[in-house]
Design a protein around this motif. Structure first.
Motif, PDB file in Angstrom:
ATOM      1  N   ASP A 162      -4.866  10.340   5.966  1.00 57.72           N
ATOM      2  CA  ASP A 162      -5.018  11.536   7.156  1.00 57.72           C
ATOM      3  C   ASP A 162      -3.772  12.325   7.120  1.00 57.72           C
ATOM      4  N   MET A 163      -2.557  11.797   7.208  1.00 54.10           N
ATOM      5  CA  MET A 163      -1.494  12.243   7.649  1.00 54.10           C
ATOM      6  C   MET A 163      -0.991  13.142   6.404  1.00 54.10           C
ATOM      7  N   TYR A 164      -1.139  12.936   5.156  1.00 55.29           N
ATOM      8  CA  TYR A 164      -1.056  13.952   4.165  1.00 55.29           C
ATOM      9  C   TYR A 164      -1.932  15.142   4.333  1.00 55.29           C
ATOM     10  N   LYS A 165      -2.943  15.068   4.565  1.00 62.54           N
ATOM     11  CA  LYS A 165      -3.970  16.308   4.956  1.00 62.54           C
ATOM     12  C   LYS A 165      -3.222  16.815   6.260  1.00 62.54           C
ATOM     13  N   ALA A 166      -2.731  16.302   6.857  1.00 63.83           N
ATOM     14  CA  ALA A 166      -2.198  17.323   8.351  1.00 63.83           C
ATOM     15  C   ALA A 166      -0.751  17.495   7.972  1.00 63.83           C
ATOM     16  N   LEU A 187       6.886   9.396  -4.698  1.00 64.67           N
ATOM     17  CA  LEU A 187       7.673   8.364  -4.778  1.00 64.67           C
ATOM     18  C   LEU A 187       6.773   6.975  -4.794  1.00 64.67           C
ATOM     19  N   PRO A 188       5.674   7.234  -3.787  1.00 62.00           N
ATOM     20  CA  PRO A 188       4.583   6.038  -4.184  1.00 62.00           C
ATOM     21  C   PRO A 188       3.685   6.044  -5.267  1.00 62.00           C
ATOM     22  N   HIS A 232       8.426  11.026   5.980  1.00 62.28           N
ATOM     23  CA  HIS A 232       8.745  10.305   5.219  1.00 62.28           C
ATOM     24  C   HIS A 232       8.133   8.861   5.263  1.00 62.28           C
ATOM     25  N   PRO A 233       7.217   8.438   6.070  1.00 62.13           N
ATOM     26  CA  PRO A 233       6.441   7.370   5.995  1.00 62.13           C
ATOM     27  C   PRO A 233       5.372   7.575   5.022  1.00 62.13           C
ATOM     28  N   VAL A 234       4.853   8.904   4.455  1.00 57.65           N
ATOM     29  CA  VAL A 234       3.919   9.175   3.809  1.00 57.65           C
ATOM     30  C   VAL A 234       4.712   9.265   2.347  1.00 57.65           C
ATOM     31  N   MET A 235       5.706   9.753   2.234  1.00 53.17           N
ATOM     32  CA  MET A 235       6.321   9.998   1.090  1.00 53.17           C
ATOM     33  C   MET A 235       7.227   8.906   0.660  1.00 53.17           C
TER      34      MET A 235
END
Length: 457
Positions: free
Chosen positions: A403-407, A329-330, A77-80
């Motif tokens: 980076d977190m999206y890729k992971a 969302l972003p 959720h911090p990414v989305m």
């Protein structure tokens, strides 16, 4: 834009996209000066769009959402989340749908969006008349608008595969689209799930416990018979009689039921021709003078937002939320910033340069409509940066988020493992109470632990 003239802005839909657009309008100086008057129309009785449950759909009535009971996000959720509004402290890193719905309700309440949303109000027709947009509602009411923001989503109308025999299976109720799926239940000993996306993965996992043998059909997949209870096949080529299904590798399986997790069509029931033509666009170049809906994409759109055509100003009717395989969302907040900047400054949209960019993407994708709205990894983050730059805002996607999206896949697998161990709540307890940076630090720790877990398998 004439700052002395009041402008009406109509938003169609109050899911995440519509909420992002409305929030951006209320932040704008034009709204605060009393010059922009927004109204959002939502057909359902609550906000939330695809995240608002429709838990008991009738077999004969199209559900209002494809949301199944066990759905959790496939992104942390911090990414989305909306960059302007983090999820609450202690939220599971991969939240269930109920958390997302509550989050959207909190977003609307925090930014006081409710007074500008009309629930249970369906937009039935939108057309261009006398340099304005005429909006017809299901109540019979008619209004005019200077700007229309189309935010009605694209996860409602099922897309059925063009495979011989499927119509007979659907008529015989031996197959159904995943839009009707809510929870696993016995549909026969041998069940086929068609589709390689997230819903196909989730449904396959659940249905394995409700049948003897689960067969999954994924285009381009290599045949796998390593388990008698779970088989992988490539593309389905024909649905035959007596439960036989034929696959591209020449294999044949006999199944009792088929779930089609084959996606959705882009659809706008409130548009009619010639405003929006329901077909593939003609070959390019040149760009067509009218707008086309292939059901895969809307074409031609500058920046996936602004219609490049000859009927109306491209900054007067816009689309938000069309890109797929992204953190939506972003992107919606970034699109909203670009939309309102272009509405306030129409000359900022260089139609000639934007047309060249559309033609360049068309050439790069060889005109493939299926690929038009699909973003590849970092493309979505560059897109967000470009939208904010266009809007004159100094906002850039941080490195950690890329980076977190890729992971994301590894992180989700490890999170499921933590839930299995009963340790997930301990990881997030109190996180976020000291600010959003705590979530970033948590993701770094989580990824390090996930990589160690993966290497130890």
């Amino acid at each position: 834009m004439d700052l002395e003239q009041t402008k009406t802005i109509c938003i169609i839909g109050a899911g995440a996209a519509g909420l992002a657009a409305l929030k951006a309008i209320l932040d704008a100086p034009q709204y605060k000066a009393g010059l922009w008057k927004p109204v959002a129309f939502e057909a359902r009785d609550q906000i939330g769009g695809v995240w608002l449950p429709d838990s008991a759909p009738s077999d004969s009535v199209l559900p209002q959402t494809p949301l199944y009971d066990s759905l959790t996000t496939n992104l942390p959720h911090p990414v989305m989340c909306f960059p302007s509004f983090p999820f609450p402290p202690s939220t599971p890193v991969f939240p269930a749908a109920v958390h997302v719905q509550r989050y959207l309700e909190s977003y609307a309440a925090h930014f006081n969006l409710g007074p500008f949303i009309r629930l249970k109000t369906l937009v039935s027709d939108v057309r261009r008349e006398s340099s304005k947009w005429t909006i017809r509602l299901n109540s019979g009411e008619i209004m005019t608008a200077d700007l229309v923001i189309v935010a009605n989503g694209h996860h409602t109308i099922p897309r059925y595969p063009n495979v011989p025999g499927i119509d007979a299976w659907l008529s015989a109720k031996k197959a159904s689209h995943s839009v009707w799926y809510r929870r696993p239940k016995f549909l026969g000993d041998r069940v086929l799930v068609v589709g390689g996306g997230p819903s196909g993965t989730d449904i396959s996992g659940e249905m394995r416990g409700a049948c003897t043998t689960l067969i999954r059909s994924i285009s381009g997949a290599v045949r796998d018979d390593s388990s008698e209870h779970f088989k992988i096949r490539g593309r389905t080529t024909r649905f035959g009689e007596n439960g036989q299904v034929f696959f591209e590798d020449g294999s044949v399986e006999t199944v009792d039921y088929c779930i089609l997790a084959t996606g959705y069509q882009v659809s706008f029931a409130f548009f009619s021709e010639p405003l929006l033509r329901a077909s593939l666009p003609p070959p390019c170049p040149p760009l067509p003078d009218t707008l086309y809906n292939s059901t895969w994409h809307i074409f031609p759109l500058a920046r996936h937002i602004f219609p490049l055509q000859a009927v109306f100003p491209p900054t007067s009717l816009v689309f938000i939320g069309l890109p797929v395989r992204v953190a939506p969302l972003p992107i919606m907040e970034a699109q909203a910033a670009a939309i309102l900047y272009a509405f306030a400054h129409p000359a900022s949209l260089d139609v000639v340069a934007e047309s060249r960019a559309v033609l360049a993407r068309y050439a790069a994708l060889d005109g493939n409509p299926r690929a038009w709205s699909v973003f590849q990894e970092d493309e979505q983050f560059d897109y967000r940066d470009e939208l904010y730059a266009f809007a004159g805002e100094d906002v850039r996607v941080p490195r950690w988020l890329r980076d977190m999206y890729k992971a994301k896949a590894l992180l989700r697998s490890f999170w499921v493992e933590l839930e299995r161990r009963g340790e997930a709540d301990d990881w997030v307890r109190g996180v976020g109470e000291g600010g959003p940076e705590e979530w970033v630090n948590l993701l770094h720790r989580l990824l390090a632990a996930a990589e160690e877990w993966e290497s130890g398998k």
